[in-house]
Design a protein around this motif. Structure first.
Motif, PDB file in Angstrom:
ATOM      1  N   SER A 226      -4.234  29.249 -18.045  1.00 30.83           N
ATOM      2  CA  SER A 226      -5.137  30.588 -18.732  1.00 30.83           C
ATOM      3  C   SER A 226      -4.812  30.701 -20.159  1.00 30.83           C
ATOM      4  CB  SER A 226      -4.485  31.686 -17.991  1.00 30.83           C
ATOM      5  OG  SER A 226      -3.218  31.900 -18.217  1.00 30.83           O
ATOM      6  N   ASP A 227      -4.147  29.912 -20.887  1.00 31.84           N
ATOM      7  CA  ASP A 227      -3.960  30.202 -22.315  1.00 31.84           C
ATOM      8  C   ASP A 227      -5.207  29.250 -23.020  1.00 31.84           C
ATOM      9  OD1 ASP A 227      -1.615  31.662 -22.325  1.00 31.84           O
ATOM     10  OD2 ASP A 227      -0.378  29.852 -21.997  1.00 31.84           O
ATOM     11  N   TYR A 228      -5.878  28.498 -22.260  1.00 26.70           N
ATOM     12  CA  TYR A 228      -6.775  27.691 -22.761  1.00 26.70           C
ATOM     13  C   TYR A 228      -8.179  28.096 -22.524  1.00 26.70           C
ATOM     14  CZ  TYR A 228      -2.762  24.433 -23.558  1.00 26.70           C
ATOM     15  OH  TYR A 228      -1.510  23.996 -23.604  1.00 26.70           O
ATOM     16  N   ASP A 229      -9.133  27.948 -23.492  1.00 25.57           N
ATOM     17  CA  ASP A 229     -10.716  28.046 -23.256  1.00 25.57           C
ATOM     18  C   ASP A 229     -11.304  27.063 -22.600  1.00 25.57           C
ATOM     19  OD1 ASP A 229     -10.867  30.863 -25.010  1.00 25.57           O
ATOM     20  OD2 ASP A 229      -9.455  29.391 -26.382  1.00 25.57           O
ATOM     21  N   TYR A 230     -10.995  25.898 -22.755  1.00 21.36           N
ATOM     22  CA  TYR A 230     -11.661  24.815 -22.112  1.00 21.36           C
ATOM     23  C   TYR A 230     -10.400  23.713 -21.637  1.00 21.36           C
ATOM     24  CZ  TYR A 230     -15.583  26.897 -24.866  1.00 21.36           C
ATOM     25  OH  TYR A 230     -16.531  27.666 -25.203  1.00 21.36           O
ATOM     26  N   ALA A 231     -11.281  22.972 -20.773  1.00 25.34           N
ATOM     27  CA  ALA A 231     -10.209  21.777 -20.409  1.00 25.34           C
ATOM     28  C   ALA A 231     -11.121  20.601 -20.223  1.00 25.34           C
ATOM     29  CB  ALA A 231      -9.322  22.142 -18.972  1.00 25.34           C
ATOM     30  N   VAL A 232     -10.788  19.474 -20.279  1.00 25.44           N
ATOM     31  CA  VAL A 232     -11.424  18.070 -20.263  1.00 25.44           C
ATOM     32  C   VAL A 232     -10.704  17.190 -19.480  1.00 25.44           C
ATOM     33  CG1 VAL A 232     -12.802  16.283 -21.131  1.00 25.44           C
ATOM     34  CG2 VAL A 232     -12.714  18.387 -22.266  1.00 25.44           C
ATOM     35  N   PHE A 233     -11.056  16.596 -18.272  1.00 28.29           N
ATOM     36  CA  PHE A 233     -10.309  15.929 -17.309  1.00 28.29           C
ATOM     37  C   PHE A 233     -11.007  14.445 -17.123  1.00 28.29           C
ATOM     38  CE2 PHE A 233      -8.633  19.803 -16.088  1.00 28.29           C
ATOM     39  CZ  PHE A 233      -7.359  19.816 -16.256  1.00 28.29           C
ATOM     40  N   ALA A 245      -8.572  20.044 -11.776  1.00 26.40           N
ATOM     41  CA  ALA A 245      -8.368  21.208 -12.323  1.00 26.40           C
ATOM     42  C   ALA A 245      -7.746  22.372 -11.557  1.00 26.40           C
ATOM     43  CB  ALA A 245      -9.974  21.597 -12.920  1.00 26.40           C
ATOM     44  N   ALA A 246      -8.273  22.642 -10.351  1.00 31.53           N
ATOM     45  CA  ALA A 246      -7.979  23.531  -9.348  1.00 31.53           C
ATOM     46  C   ALA A 246      -6.382  23.204  -9.261  1.00 31.53           C
ATOM     47  CB  ALA A 246      -8.741  23.368  -8.181  1.00 31.53           C
ATOM     48  N   MET A 247      -6.069  22.067  -8.743  1.00 29.27           N
ATOM     49  CA  MET A 247      -4.684  21.801  -8.475  1.00 29.27           C
ATOM     50  C   MET A 247      -3.631  22.222  -9.510  1.00 29.27           C
ATOM     51  SD  MET A 247      -5.028  17.780  -7.118  1.00 29.27           S
ATOM     52  CE  MET A 247      -5.888  17.659  -5.703  1.00 29.27           C
ATOM     53  N   LEU A 248      -4.350  22.184 -10.802  1.00 32.47           N
ATOM     54  CA  LEU A 248      -3.523  22.662 -12.044  1.00 32.47           C
ATOM     55  C   LEU A 248      -3.641  24.009 -12.396  1.00 32.47           C
ATOM     56  CD1 LEU A 248      -3.958  19.516 -14.289  1.00 32.47           C
ATOM     57  CD2 LEU A 248      -2.038  20.142 -13.059  1.00 32.47           C
ATOM     58  N   GLY A 249      -4.501  24.687 -11.731  1.00 31.75           N
ATOM     59  CA  GLY A 249      -4.712  26.357 -12.150  1.00 31.75           C
ATOM     60  C   GLY A 249      -5.794  26.422 -13.230  1.00 31.75           C
ATOM     61  N   PHE A 250      -6.583  25.444 -13.566  1.00 30.06           N
ATOM     62  CA  PHE A 250      -7.622  25.679 -14.302  1.00 30.06           C
ATOM     63  C   PHE A 250      -9.092  25.972 -13.495  1.00 30.06           C
ATOM     64  CE2 PHE A 250      -4.978  22.885 -16.718  1.00 30.06           C
ATOM     65  CZ  PHE A 250      -5.114  23.467 -18.231  1.00 30.06           C
ATOM     66  N   THR A 251      -9.833  26.933 -14.238  1.00 36.19           N
ATOM     67  CA  THR A 251     -11.019  27.120 -13.523  1.00 36.19           C
ATOM     68  C   THR A 251     -12.261  26.374 -13.756  1.00 36.19           C
ATOM     69  OG1 THR A 251     -11.955  28.772 -15.412  1.00 36.19           O
ATOM     70  CG2 THR A 251     -10.438  29.562 -14.046  1.00 36.19           C
ATOM     71  N   SER A 252     -13.238  26.577 -12.866  1.00 29.98           N
ATOM     72  CA  SER A 252     -14.358  25.859 -12.938  1.00 29.98           C
ATOM     73  C   SER A 252     -15.220  26.072 -14.491  1.00 29.98           C
ATOM     74  CB  SER A 252     -15.296  26.054 -11.841  1.00 29.98           C
ATOM     75  OG  SER A 252     -15.747  27.271 -11.836  1.00 29.98           O
ATOM     76  N   GLU A 253     -14.978  27.365 -14.747  1.00 27.87           N
ATOM     77  CA  GLU A 253     -15.667  27.749 -16.361  1.00 27.87           C
ATOM     78  C   GLU A 253     -14.808  26.967 -17.226  1.00 27.87           C
ATOM     79  OE1 GLU A 253     -18.595  29.536 -16.565  1.00 27.87           O
ATOM     80  OE2 GLU A 253     -18.474  29.419 -14.471  1.00 27.87           O
ATOM     81  N   GLN A 254     -13.543  26.812 -17.289  1.00 25.83           N
ATOM     82  CA  GLN A 254     -13.014  26.004 -18.291  1.00 25.83           C
ATOM     83  C   GLN A 254     -13.264  24.818 -18.466  1.00 25.83           C
ATOM     84  OE1 GLN A 254      -8.950  27.400 -16.696  1.00 25.83           O
ATOM     85  NE2 GLN A 254      -8.435  27.775 -18.724  1.00 25.83           N
ATOM     86  N   ILE A 255     -13.555  24.028 -17.273  1.00 27.30           N
ATOM     87  CA  ILE A 255     -14.262  22.586 -17.370  1.00 27.30           C
ATOM     88  C   ILE A 255     -15.733  22.340 -17.694  1.00 27.30           C
ATOM     89  CG2 ILE A 255     -11.836  21.919 -16.263  1.00 27.30           C
ATOM     90  CD1 ILE A 255     -14.061  21.196 -13.809  1.00 27.30           C
ATOM     91  N   LYS A 256     -16.487  23.515 -17.228  1.00 31.78           N
ATOM     92  CA  LYS A 256     -17.736  23.408 -17.290  1.00 31.78           C
ATOM     93  C   LYS A 256     -18.599  22.668 -18.644  1.00 31.78           C
ATOM     94  CE  LYS A 256     -22.043  25.764 -16.205  1.00 31.78           C
ATOM     95  NZ  LYS A 256     -22.589  27.137 -15.867  1.00 31.78           N
ATOM     96  N   PRO A 257     -18.384  23.039 -19.717  1.00 30.51           N
ATOM     97  CA  PRO A 257     -18.795  22.497 -21.139  1.00 30.51           C
ATOM     98  C   PRO A 257     -18.664  20.636 -21.106  1.00 30.51           C
ATOM     99  CG  PRO A 257     -17.955  24.499 -21.389  1.00 30.51           C
ATOM    100  CD  PRO A 257     -17.408  24.040 -20.208  1.00 30.51           C
ATOM    101  N   GLY A 258     -17.428  20.272 -20.769  1.00 26.99           N
ATOM    102  CA  GLY A 258     -17.273  19.023 -20.969  1.00 26.99           C
ATOM    103  C   GLY A 258     -17.433  18.227 -19.739  1.00 26.99           C
TER     104      GLY A 258
END
Length: 349
Positions: A226-233, A245-258
Motif C-alpha cells: 500500500s506504500d506504492y502508487d503503481y506496480a509493474v510485474f 499482484a493479488a498474492m503479494l497484496g497489490f491492487t488491480s488499480e496499482q498494476i493497471k497503467p503498466g
C-alpha cells in the motif's frame, strides 16, 4: 541519487487478433486464447528486428530529453531474439545514437529479464563513477511455434532507459534479485522456437521467483504494497501478473497503467520495460513504483522507484509517442500476412 534520466518505448503498428490465430488452429486454439486474457498482439514489420526496435526506443527517449552522446559510457541490450548469434546488437544501437566509440557495450540474454539486468549494470557503473550515463534496453521479437500456446502471446516491442545521476526523473532507491536454476523455458542453439514446461512455467517458476524478489524488496525497504502508487510485474499473459499482484497484496488499480499485455502481447525482455514506460507516462512527482521482472531459467529483478519533480521539468513526455499512443496506432493482419511478417513462410527466389 541514481536513476532514470529519460526513457522511451517502441511498439510496431501491426497487430493480429488472438481469435484470428485460434481460427487457424481450431477448437483447441480458441480454448488456449480464452485462458490467456490477451485479445491481440503486436507483430514486427518485414524490416523490423531487435536492432531497429532498440534504436527506435532509444531515439524516442532522446526526443524527450537531449543527452550528450559523449556522456553515454555504456549500452546494454537485453533480448532473446538478437539478430546475430555472433555480432552484438548493442554496438549498432550505440552507433545509431552517436555514442561510439568511447563506450562499453554488450548484449544480455536472460530470457525475459535481460532488460532489467542491463538497468542494474548501468546503475552500478554510474554509482561507481566509471560512467556518467548508461543506456539499458529491453527488446524482443518473441518467438512462438505455430499452434503452440506461445504463438497467441509472443509479440514485438521494447523500451529504453538512460540511467544517470543528473536531475533524474525517477530515482531507483534499491534493487535486488532472486535467482535459481529452474528450467521452465528454453531454446537450444539453432532452434527456431523455444520450448516450455507448460504449467511448470507458472509454479515453481514465475510465481516463486517474482514473489521471492518482491518480498525481499519489501523487507529491504521496510515497505508494504500500500506504500506504492503503481506496480509493474512481468506479463507473459494477462492472468499471471494479476494473480501475483493479488498474492503479494497489490491492487488491480496499482498494476493497471503498466499492464499492456492484453492489447500488446508478451514482448519478453521488453515486457517490464514497456510496462514501466507506460507507468512513467502517467506518473506524477512523488509517486512510488514497485517493479519486478521475471526471466525463465530462472530469476527476478525487483526495483523500488520514486518519481521526482524533474519528470515535469527535465523531460517532455509529449515529444515522443506514449505507450498508449502506440497501442492505439494499429493495422490488423490476417494469419497469412502475420506468418509472412514473422518469417514462418518465406517466398522462394
Amino acid at each position: 541519487m541514481v536513476g532514470i534520466i529519460t526513457y522511451g518505448a517502441y511498439i510496431p503498428r501491426f497487430r493480429i487478433k488472438t481469435e484470428e490465430i485460434a481460427r487457424v488452429w481450431g477448437a483447441n486454439g480458441k480454448e488456449i486464447a480464452a485462458g490467456l486474457g490477451v485479445m491481440e498482439k503486436s507483430v514486427p514489420d518485414l524490416d523490423e528486428d531487435t536492432i531497429t526496435i532498440s534504436v527506435s526506443a532509444a531515439r524516442n527517449a532522446l526526443l524527450k530529453r537531449d543527452v550528450n552522446p559523449d556522456d553515454i559510457g555504456a549500452v546494454y541490450v537485453g533480448s532473446e531474439s538478437h539478430p546475430y548469434a555472433v555480432k552484438p546488437t548493442a554496438v549498432t544501437v550505440g552507433e545509431a545514437i552517436g555514442a561510439t566509440p568511447v563506450m562499453t557495450a554488450a548484449d544480455y540474454e536472460f530470457a525475459c529479464k535481460a532488460g532489467t539486468a542491463g538497468i542494474q549494470t548501468c546503475m552500478g557503473l554510474v554509482k561507481s563513477g566509471m560512467i556518467k550515463c548508461g543506456l539499458a534496453i529491453g527488446t524482443d521479437i518473441a518467438q512462438g511455434a505455430p499452434g503452440d500456446a506461445l504463438e497467441y502471446t509472443a509479440a514485438a516491442g521494447g523500451a529504453a532507459f538512460f540511467i544517470g545521476n543528473d536531475d533524474v526523473i525517477a530515482e531507483i532507491n534499491h534493487t535486488c534479485s532472486f535467482t535459481t536454476d529452474t528450467p521452465d523455458f528454453w531454446r537450444r542453439e539453432g532452434q527456431a522456437y523455444p520450448r516450455h514446461g507448460g504449467r511448470f512455467s507458472g509454479e515453481p517458476a514465475y510465481f516463486k521467483h517474482i514473489q521471492g524478489a518482491a518480498k525481499m524488496m519489501l523487507e529491504h525497504m521496510g515497505t508494504k504494497p500500500s506504500d506504492y502508487d503503481y506496480a509493474v510485474f512481468h506479463q507473459p499473459n494477462a492472468k499471471f501478473p494479476r494473480s501475483v499482484a493479488a498474492m503479494l497484496g497489490f491492487t488491480s488499480e496499482q498494476i493497471k497503467p503498466g499492464l499492456a499485455v492484453p492489447t500488446l502481447g508478451n514482448t519478453y525482455s521488453g515486457a517490464v520495460p514497456v510496462g514501466l514506460s507506460a507507468t512513467l507516462d502517467v506518473a506524477k512527482p512523488g509517486d512510488k513504483i514497485f517493479v519486478t521482472s521475471y526471466g525463465s531459467g530462472a530469476g527476478s529483478d525487483a526495483f523500488d522507484i520514486t518519481v521526482t519533480d524533474a519528470i515535469e521539468t527535465e523531460i517532455d513526455r509529449k515529444a515522443s509517442p506514449s505507450v498508449a499512443d502506440m497501442l492505439n496506432d494499429k493495422v490488423y493482419l490476417d494469419y497469412a500476412q502475420y506468418a509472412k511478417h514473422k518469417g514462418k513462410i518465406v517466398m522462394q527466389k
